[in-house]
Design a protein around this motif. Structure first.
Motif, PDB file in Angstrom:
ATOM      1  N   ASP A 125       0.671  -1.240   0.027  1.00  0.00           N
ATOM      2  CA  ASP A 125       0.218  -0.102   0.029  1.00  0.00           C
ATOM      3  C   ASP A 125       0.853   1.199  -0.042  1.00  0.00           C
ATOM      4  OD1 ASP A 125      -2.431  -1.512  -0.185  1.00  0.00           O
ATOM      5  OD2 ASP A 125      -2.278  -1.776   2.372  1.00  0.00           O
ATOM      6  N   LYS A 126       2.018   1.046   0.270  1.00  0.00           N
ATOM      7  CA  LYS A 126       2.901   2.360   0.339  1.00  0.00           C
ATOM      8  C   LYS A 126       3.907   2.490  -0.941  1.00  0.00           C
ATOM      9  CE  LYS A 126       2.710   2.571   5.458  1.00  0.00           C
ATOM     10  NZ  LYS A 126       3.602   2.369   6.608  1.00  0.00           N
ATOM     11  N   LEU A 127       4.251   1.350  -1.519  1.00  0.00           N
ATOM     12  CA  LEU A 127       5.041   1.245  -2.749  1.00  0.00           C
ATOM     13  C   LEU A 127       4.261   1.974  -3.782  1.00  0.00           C
ATOM     14  CD1 LEU A 127       7.563   0.386  -3.957  1.00  0.00           C
ATOM     15  CD2 LEU A 127       6.291  -1.784  -4.755  1.00  0.00           C
ATOM     16  N   GLN A 128       5.048   2.948  -4.119  1.00  0.00           N
ATOM     17  CA  GLN A 128       4.415   3.990  -5.592  1.00  0.00           C
ATOM     18  C   GLN A 128       4.870   3.544  -6.799  1.00  0.00           C
ATOM     19  OE1 GLN A 128       2.015   6.127  -4.601  1.00  0.00           O
ATOM     20  NE2 GLN A 128       1.979   5.127  -2.669  1.00  0.00           N
ATOM     21  N   VAL A 129       4.355   3.799  -7.714  1.00  0.00           N
ATOM     22  CA  VAL A 129       5.126   3.720  -8.923  1.00  0.00           C
ATOM     23  C   VAL A 129       6.201   4.384  -9.310  1.00  0.00           C
ATOM     24  CG1 VAL A 129       4.738   4.214 -11.431  1.00  0.00           C
ATOM     25  CG2 VAL A 129       2.813   2.996 -10.207  1.00  0.00           C
ATOM     26  N   ASN A 130       6.700   5.446  -8.829  1.00  0.00           N
ATOM     27  CA  ASN A 130       7.586   6.326  -8.807  1.00  0.00           C
ATOM     28  C   ASN A 130       8.751   5.871  -8.225  1.00  0.00           C
ATOM     29  OD1 ASN A 130       6.538   7.781 -10.941  1.00  0.00           O
ATOM     30  ND2 ASN A 130       5.861   9.520  -9.556  1.00  0.00           N
ATOM     31  N   ASP A 131       8.538   4.863  -7.264  1.00  0.00           N
ATOM     32  CA  ASP A 131       9.594   4.309  -6.378  1.00  0.00           C
ATOM     33  C   ASP A 131      10.434   3.525  -7.304  1.00  0.00           C
ATOM     34  OD1 ASP A 131       9.098   5.416  -4.103  1.00  0.00           O
ATOM     35  OD2 ASP A 131       7.520   3.890  -3.361  1.00  0.00           O
ATOM     36  N   LEU A 132       9.807   2.937  -8.377  1.00  0.00           N
ATOM     37  CA  LEU A 132      10.700   2.201  -9.371  1.00  0.00           C
ATOM     38  C   LEU A 132      11.376   2.988 -10.534  1.00  0.00           C
ATOM     39  CD1 LEU A 132       7.717  -0.330  -9.603  1.00  0.00           C
ATOM     40  CD2 LEU A 132       9.731  -0.847  -8.447  1.00  0.00           C
ATOM     41  N   THR A 133      12.139   2.324 -10.947  1.00  0.00           N
ATOM     42  CA  THR A 133      12.877   3.226 -12.129  1.00  0.00           C
ATOM     43  C   THR A 133      12.525   3.125 -13.347  1.00  0.00           C
ATOM     44  OG1 THR A 133      14.787   3.154 -10.629  1.00  0.00           O
ATOM     45  CG2 THR A 133      15.485   3.606 -12.978  1.00  0.00           C
ATOM     46  N   PHE A 134      12.418   1.841 -13.790  1.00  0.00           N
ATOM     47  CA  PHE A 134      12.259   1.700 -15.414  1.00  0.00           C
ATOM     48  C   PHE A 134      10.809   1.740 -15.637  1.00  0.00           C
ATOM     49  CE2 PHE A 134      15.978  -0.815 -14.398  1.00  0.00           C
ATOM     50  CZ  PHE A 134      17.063   0.256 -14.986  1.00  0.00           C
ATOM     51  N   LYS A 135      10.429   2.259 -16.902  1.00  0.00           N
ATOM     52  CA  LYS A 135       9.115   2.140 -17.210  1.00  0.00           C
ATOM     53  C   LYS A 135       8.298   0.823 -17.305  1.00  0.00           C
ATOM     54  CE  LYS A 135       8.396   3.722 -21.614  1.00  0.00           C
ATOM     55  NZ  LYS A 135       8.036   4.996 -22.686  1.00  0.00           N
ATOM     56  N   THR A 136       8.937   0.038 -17.752  1.00  0.00           N
ATOM     57  CA  THR A 136       8.380  -1.361 -17.977  1.00  0.00           C
ATOM     58  C   THR A 136       7.945  -2.079 -16.433  1.00  0.00           C
ATOM     59  OG1 THR A 136      10.474  -2.447 -17.785  1.00  0.00           O
ATOM     60  CG2 THR A 136       9.160  -2.270 -19.924  1.00  0.00           C
ATOM     61  N   ASP A 137       8.846  -1.783 -15.415  1.00  0.00           N
ATOM     62  CA  ASP A 137       8.737  -1.921 -13.960  1.00  0.00           C
ATOM     63  C   ASP A 137       7.324  -1.265 -13.483  1.00  0.00           C
ATOM     64  OD1 ASP A 137      10.980  -3.940 -12.554  1.00  0.00           O
ATOM     65  OD2 ASP A 137      11.729  -2.475 -14.113  1.00  0.00           O
ATOM     66  N   LYS A 138       7.206   0.160 -13.679  1.00  0.00           N
ATOM     67  CA  LYS A 138       6.096   0.880 -13.379  1.00  0.00           C
ATOM     68  C   LYS A 138       4.771   0.290 -14.123  1.00  0.00           C
ATOM     69  CE  LYS A 138       9.011   5.084 -13.116  1.00  0.00           C
ATOM     70  NZ  LYS A 138       9.149   6.437 -12.688  1.00  0.00           N
ATOM     71  N   ARG A 139       4.756   0.135 -15.284  1.00  0.00           N
ATOM     72  CA  ARG A 139       3.470  -0.286 -16.098  1.00  0.00           C
ATOM     73  C   ARG A 139       3.084  -1.692 -15.501  1.00  0.00           C
ATOM     74  NH1 ARG A 139      -1.074  -0.057 -17.171  1.00  0.00           N
ATOM     75  NH2 ARG A 139      -1.896  -1.027 -19.022  1.00  0.00           N
ATOM     76  N   ALA A 140       4.007  -2.737 -15.098  1.00  0.00           N
ATOM     77  CA  ALA A 140       3.865  -4.015 -14.422  1.00  0.00           C
ATOM     78  C   ALA A 140       3.299  -3.568 -13.057  1.00  0.00           C
ATOM     79  CB  ALA A 140       5.007  -4.885 -14.279  1.00  0.00           C
ATOM     80  N   PHE A 141       3.692  -2.706 -12.305  1.00  0.00           N
ATOM     81  CA  PHE A 141       3.099  -2.626 -10.955  1.00  0.00           C
ATOM     82  C   PHE A 141       1.891  -2.049 -11.008  1.00  0.00           C
ATOM     83  CE2 PHE A 141       3.205  -0.210  -6.834  1.00  0.00           C
ATOM     84  CZ  PHE A 141       3.014  -1.472  -5.939  1.00  0.00           C
ATOM     85  N   GLU A 142       1.560  -1.161 -12.017  1.00  0.00           N
ATOM     86  CA  GLU A 142       0.235  -0.526 -12.035  1.00  0.00           C
ATOM     87  C   GLU A 142      -0.720  -1.832 -12.396  1.00  0.00           C
ATOM     88  OE1 GLU A 142       0.762   2.201 -15.178  1.00  0.00           O
ATOM     89  OE2 GLU A 142       1.134   4.194 -13.798  1.00  0.00           O
ATOM     90  N   ILE A 143      -0.265  -2.537 -13.333  1.00  0.00           N
ATOM     91  CA  ILE A 143      -1.300  -3.549 -13.461  1.00  0.00           C
ATOM     92  C   ILE A 143      -1.420  -4.534 -12.355  1.00  0.00           C
ATOM     93  CG2 ILE A 143      -1.387  -5.673 -14.909  1.00  0.00           C
ATOM     94  CD1 ILE A 143      -0.172  -4.024 -17.244  1.00  0.00           C
ATOM     95  N   PHE A 144      -0.612  -5.024 -11.646  1.00  0.00           N
ATOM     96  CA  PHE A 144      -0.449  -5.712 -10.600  1.00  0.00           C
ATOM     97  C   PHE A 144      -1.466  -5.261  -9.345  1.00  0.00           C
ATOM     98  CE2 PHE A 144       1.244  -7.225  -6.290  1.00  0.00           C
ATOM     99  CZ  PHE A 144       1.011  -8.753  -6.591  1.00  0.00           C
ATOM    100  N   LYS A 145      -1.132  -3.808  -8.968  1.00  0.00           N
ATOM    101  CA  LYS A 145      -1.923  -3.300  -8.004  1.00  0.00           C
ATOM    102  C   LYS A 145      -3.503  -3.233  -8.591  1.00  0.00           C
ATOM    103  CE  LYS A 145      -1.093  -0.117  -5.263  1.00  0.00           C
ATOM    104  NZ  LYS A 145      -0.329   0.497  -4.008  1.00  0.00           N
ATOM    105  N   ASN A 146      -3.732  -3.117  -9.810  1.00  0.00           N
ATOM    106  CA  ASN A 146      -5.099  -3.155 -10.116  1.00  0.00           C
ATOM    107  C   ASN A 146      -5.852  -4.740  -9.919  1.00  0.00           C
ATOM    108  OD1 ASN A 146      -5.745  -0.425 -10.900  1.00  0.00           O
ATOM    109  ND2 ASN A 146      -4.964  -1.091 -13.013  1.00  0.00           N
ATOM    110  N   LEU A 147      -4.730  -5.548 -10.225  1.00  0.00           N
ATOM    111  CA  LEU A 147      -5.164  -7.127  -9.862  1.00  0.00           C
ATOM    112  C   LEU A 147      -5.463  -7.255  -8.494  1.00  0.00           C
ATOM    113  CD1 LEU A 147      -2.892  -8.928 -12.473  1.00  0.00           C
ATOM    114  CD2 LEU A 147      -5.376  -8.827 -12.767  1.00  0.00           C
ATOM    115  N   ILE A 148      -4.693  -6.884  -7.656  1.00  0.00           N
ATOM    116  CA  ILE A 148      -4.888  -7.448  -6.181  1.00  0.00           C
ATOM    117  C   ILE A 148      -5.858  -6.401  -5.485  1.00  0.00           C
ATOM    118  CG2 ILE A 148      -2.463  -8.347  -5.865  1.00  0.00           C
ATOM    119  CD1 ILE A 148      -1.632  -5.820  -4.500  1.00  0.00           C
ATOM    120  N   ASN A 149      -6.208  -5.308  -6.119  1.00  0.00           N
ATOM    121  CA  ASN A 149      -7.227  -4.350  -5.434  1.00  0.00           C
ATOM    122  C   ASN A 149      -8.531  -4.684  -5.796  1.00  0.00           C
ATOM    123  OD1 ASN A 149      -5.505  -3.050  -3.874  1.00  0.00           O
ATOM    124  ND2 ASN A 149      -5.039  -1.385  -5.345  1.00  0.00           N
ATOM    125  N   ARG A 150      -8.737  -5.545  -6.773  1.00  0.00           N
ATOM    126  CA  ARG A 150     -10.205  -6.048  -7.443  1.00  0.00           C
ATOM    127  C   ARG A 150     -11.240  -6.604  -6.070  1.00  0.00           C
ATOM    128  NH1 ARG A 150      -8.976  -8.656 -13.327  1.00  0.00           N
ATOM    129  NH2 ARG A 150      -8.524  -6.873 -13.999  1.00  0.00           N
TER     130      ARG A 150
END
Length: 150
Positions: A125-150
């Protein structure tokens, strides 16, 4: 001919809702990403991810599900290759035994090496997209957060 660089990464979320990330420094560049790395010739994606977790984290994992595959052009930060990254949700098959840090880039400055790497568990809940460096990691984390918050 332009080379492709296939990478495979695991998003590990433990029973305390913490996500495992790695802080690395190589070639004078510092970055934060998910554990994983490059596919070796003759290796499948799942085998590569399992190998990377053993090599980096001394941890056997199980792949739970596919999260994301790069769907845009990304040039490597280190050479002229095109990066294709595949992300999976993973679960540990044993207890995590690596030394965990609490602050970003908390490297042991007495160690001289081409690559420095430390690991952190961060509350999902505290990890933010901008804590990650690479664009692909950021995109993967956005998708992952959406999956676990359903």
């Amino acid at each position: 001919m332009f080379p492709f660089n296939v990478r495979v990464y695991g998003i590990l979320r433990n029973e305390n809702n913490e996500i495992l990330i790695t802080d690395e420094r190589t070639q004078s560049v510092s970055f934060t990403k998910f554990p994983g790395g490059g596919l070796e010739y003759g290796e499948g994606l799942i085998d590569a991810l399992k190998r990377e977790f053993v090599e980096e984290c001394d941890l056997k994992i199980e792949v739970v599900r596919h999260i994301y595959t790069t769907d845009f052009y990304e040039k490597s930060s280190f050479n002229n290759s095109q990066i294709i990254s595949i992300y999976y949700e993973v679960q540990p098959l044993e207890e995590l035994r690596i030394d965990l840090k609490h602050r970003p880039f908390d490297f042991d400055d007495t160690i001289i090496a081409d690559k420095l790497e430390v690991f952190r568990l961060v509350d999902a809940d505290k990890l933010q997209v901008n804590d990650l460096t690479f664009k692909t990691d950021k995109r993967a984390f956005e998708i992952f957060k959406n999956l676990i918050n359903r």
